[in-house]
Enzyme design. Structure first.
Site, PDB file in Angstrom:
ATOM      1  N   ALA A  83      88.259  42.895  32.829  1.00  0.00           N
ATOM      2  CA  ALA A  83      89.100  43.122  34.006  1.00  0.00           C
ATOM      3  C   ALA A  83      88.755  44.437  34.683  1.00  0.00           C
ATOM      4  O   ALA A  83      88.412  45.426  34.039  1.00  0.00           O
ATOM      5  CB  ALA A  83      90.565  43.112  33.603  1.00  0.00           C
ATOM      6  N   LYS A  84      88.849  44.398  35.988  1.00  0.00           N
ATOM      7  CA  LYS A  84      88.645  45.606  36.786  1.00  0.00           C
ATOM      8  C   LYS A  84      89.987  46.106  37.298  1.00  0.00           C
ATOM      9  O   LYS A  84      90.951  45.353  37.400  1.00  0.00           O
ATOM     10  CB  LYS A  84      87.742  45.289  37.986  1.00  0.00           C
ATOM     11  N   HIS A 108      86.546  40.668  71.170  1.00  0.00           N
ATOM     12  CA  HIS A 108      85.580  40.214  70.183  1.00  0.00           C
ATOM     13  C   HIS A 108      85.789  40.861  68.816  1.00  0.00           C
ATOM     14  O   HIS A 108      85.409  40.290  67.785  1.00  0.00           O
ATOM     15  CB  HIS A 108      84.157  40.528  70.698  1.00  0.00           C
ATOM     16  N   GLY A 147      82.114  32.071  55.173  1.00  0.00           N
ATOM     17  CA  GLY A 147      81.587  30.937  55.933  1.00  0.00           C
ATOM     18  C   GLY A 147      81.638  31.096  57.431  1.00  0.00           C
ATOM     19  O   GLY A 147      81.417  30.124  58.165  1.00  0.00           O
ATOM     20  N   HIS A 193      83.558  36.474  66.465  1.00  0.00           N
ATOM     21  CA  HIS A 193      84.717  36.525  67.360  1.00  0.00           C
ATOM     22  C   HIS A 193      85.919  35.915  66.630  1.00  0.00           C
ATOM     23  O   HIS A 193      85.808  34.863  65.997  1.00  0.00           O
ATOM     24  CB  HIS A 193      84.438  35.740  68.644  1.00  0.00           C
ATOM     25  N   HIS A 202      88.622  33.737  65.345  1.00  0.00           N
ATOM     26  CA  HIS A 202      88.972  32.351  65.614  1.00  0.00           C
ATOM     27  C   HIS A 202      89.426  31.652  64.334  1.00  0.00           C
ATOM     28  O   HIS A 202      89.064  32.043  63.227  1.00  0.00           O
ATOM     29  CB  HIS A 202      87.793  31.583  66.228  1.00  0.00           C
TER      30      HIS A 202
END
Length: 345
Positions: free
Chosen positions: A34-35, A124, A170, A175, A177
């Protein structure tokens, strides 16, 4: 970290298997590796400035001349705040007819459905963490509008609303969205949660989500933030570090049932929760999705929609892919405390 500290963190064990009753999955809380929460911060060298406007961006102002693909807008044509448009590269198309093919063990369905992109701001370089609560409220109003419109289409079985933030989540366009996809099938993740909720309700006679919320509020140690209408918390058996859920306090099976006051409440707690992740972990890549009941099953007492936020700060490896059991190298209680104490400017 010395071994005595590890034992102190979870009884006499250096790891613990926890069961997520909502998705029926086991998770390993791996305290032996664990961190500490701050160890998950994105390196400062990986944070790059983003301009407010890019000439080559298809979502920046000045690219709205073709309005044929626009499905909804808040604001006027030149001074818009949020726009919803058809995805130019959709996985599903409303022009397709729903056709099923069954040949022995081979089954397929034509790619009927709807894919829309919700352009969240003319700027943006904004993200949810950097927007005002009013700007986030406009986004959620757009979610509800499009959800209600698409749920009534004859061959739509589920409407999925999601947001990808950062390349590790992904995102192909930076911009700000979100996306919304209406599918002709109920995706397995949704069906699994519905079946789990039904089974729990059949035995206990209570909504599994309402019960989870009651117990998390009573325990308190995994709560990140609470308002009059919503609660954000790190789940007891989250599959990865800093996964955070936002539950509405009022029982609603469908996201489409959210009212105006709850939209305001969701905007406030979503902005706050993502801001805490943004500042606490140095703007990590993340996904969030709204998990709602299949559209033809609305109004059920056993299901309760919620929003799930997944920071992309670890990657699944061989054991996860081979077993379906995820290893979480953080303690949910410590992650929640860290976010709870993170100050938002």
């Amino acid at each position: 970290m010395v071994i005595s500290e590890l034992f102190a963190r979870i009884g006499e064990s250096v790891s613990e298997l926890r069961y997520n009753i909502i998705n029926r999955e086991w998770v390993v809380i791996a305290t032996e590796r664990a961190k500490r929460p701050h160890d998950f911060m994105k390196p400062q060298k990986d944070v790059k400035p983003i301009p407010e406007f890019r000439q080559d961006c298809p979502f920046c102002p000045g690219k709205e001349s073709d309005l044929s693909d626009e499905t909804f807008r808040i604001g006027d044509k030149k001074n818009w705040k949020v726009r919803s448009i058809y995805n130019k590269f959709p996985a599903f198309s409303p022009k397709e007819k729903l056709v099923r093919h069954n040949d022995g063990i081979y089954h397929s369905i034509s790619g009927y459905g709807v894919a829309e992109v919700i352009v969240e701001s003319p700027k943006h370089n904004l993200s949810i963490a950097l927007m005002s609560a009013e700007e986030v409220e406009d986004i959620i109003k757009t979610y509800r509008n499009r959800y209600l419109f698409l749920q009534d289409k004859e061959d739509v079985e589920a409407v999925i609303i999601f947001r990808n933030h950062g390349p590790g989540a992904g995102t192909s366009l930076e911009h700000p969205h979100s996306q919304l996809i209406a599918t002709p099938i109920v995706p397995p993740q949704i069906r699994n949660r519905v079946e789990s909720a039904m089974a729990f309700f059949d035995v206990i006679g209570k909504c599994i989500f309402c019960g989870t919320l009651e117990q998390e509020l009573a325990a308190g140690k995994r709560i990140v933030s609470e308002s009059g209408t919503f609660v954000s918390f790190v789940p007891y058996a989250g599959a990865a570090p800093f996964i955070t859920w936002i539950f509405p306090k009022r029982h609603m099976s469908s996201f489409g049932d959210i009212n105006d006051a709850e939209i305001k409440g969701l905007a406030s707690i979503l902005k706050l929760t993502i801001s805490k992740i943004y500042y606490g972990l140095n703007n990590p890549d993340l996904n969030y999705t709204i998990r709602s009941i299949p559209v033809k099953e609305d109004g059920k007492a056993y299901f309760h929609w919620y929003l799930s936020i997944v920071p992309r700060i670890t990657l699944p490896a061989g054991f996860e892919l081979g077993s379906g059991i995820f290893i979480n190298s953080s303690l949910p209680e410590e992650s929640a405390e860290y976010l709870r104490n993170t100050k938002v400017p």
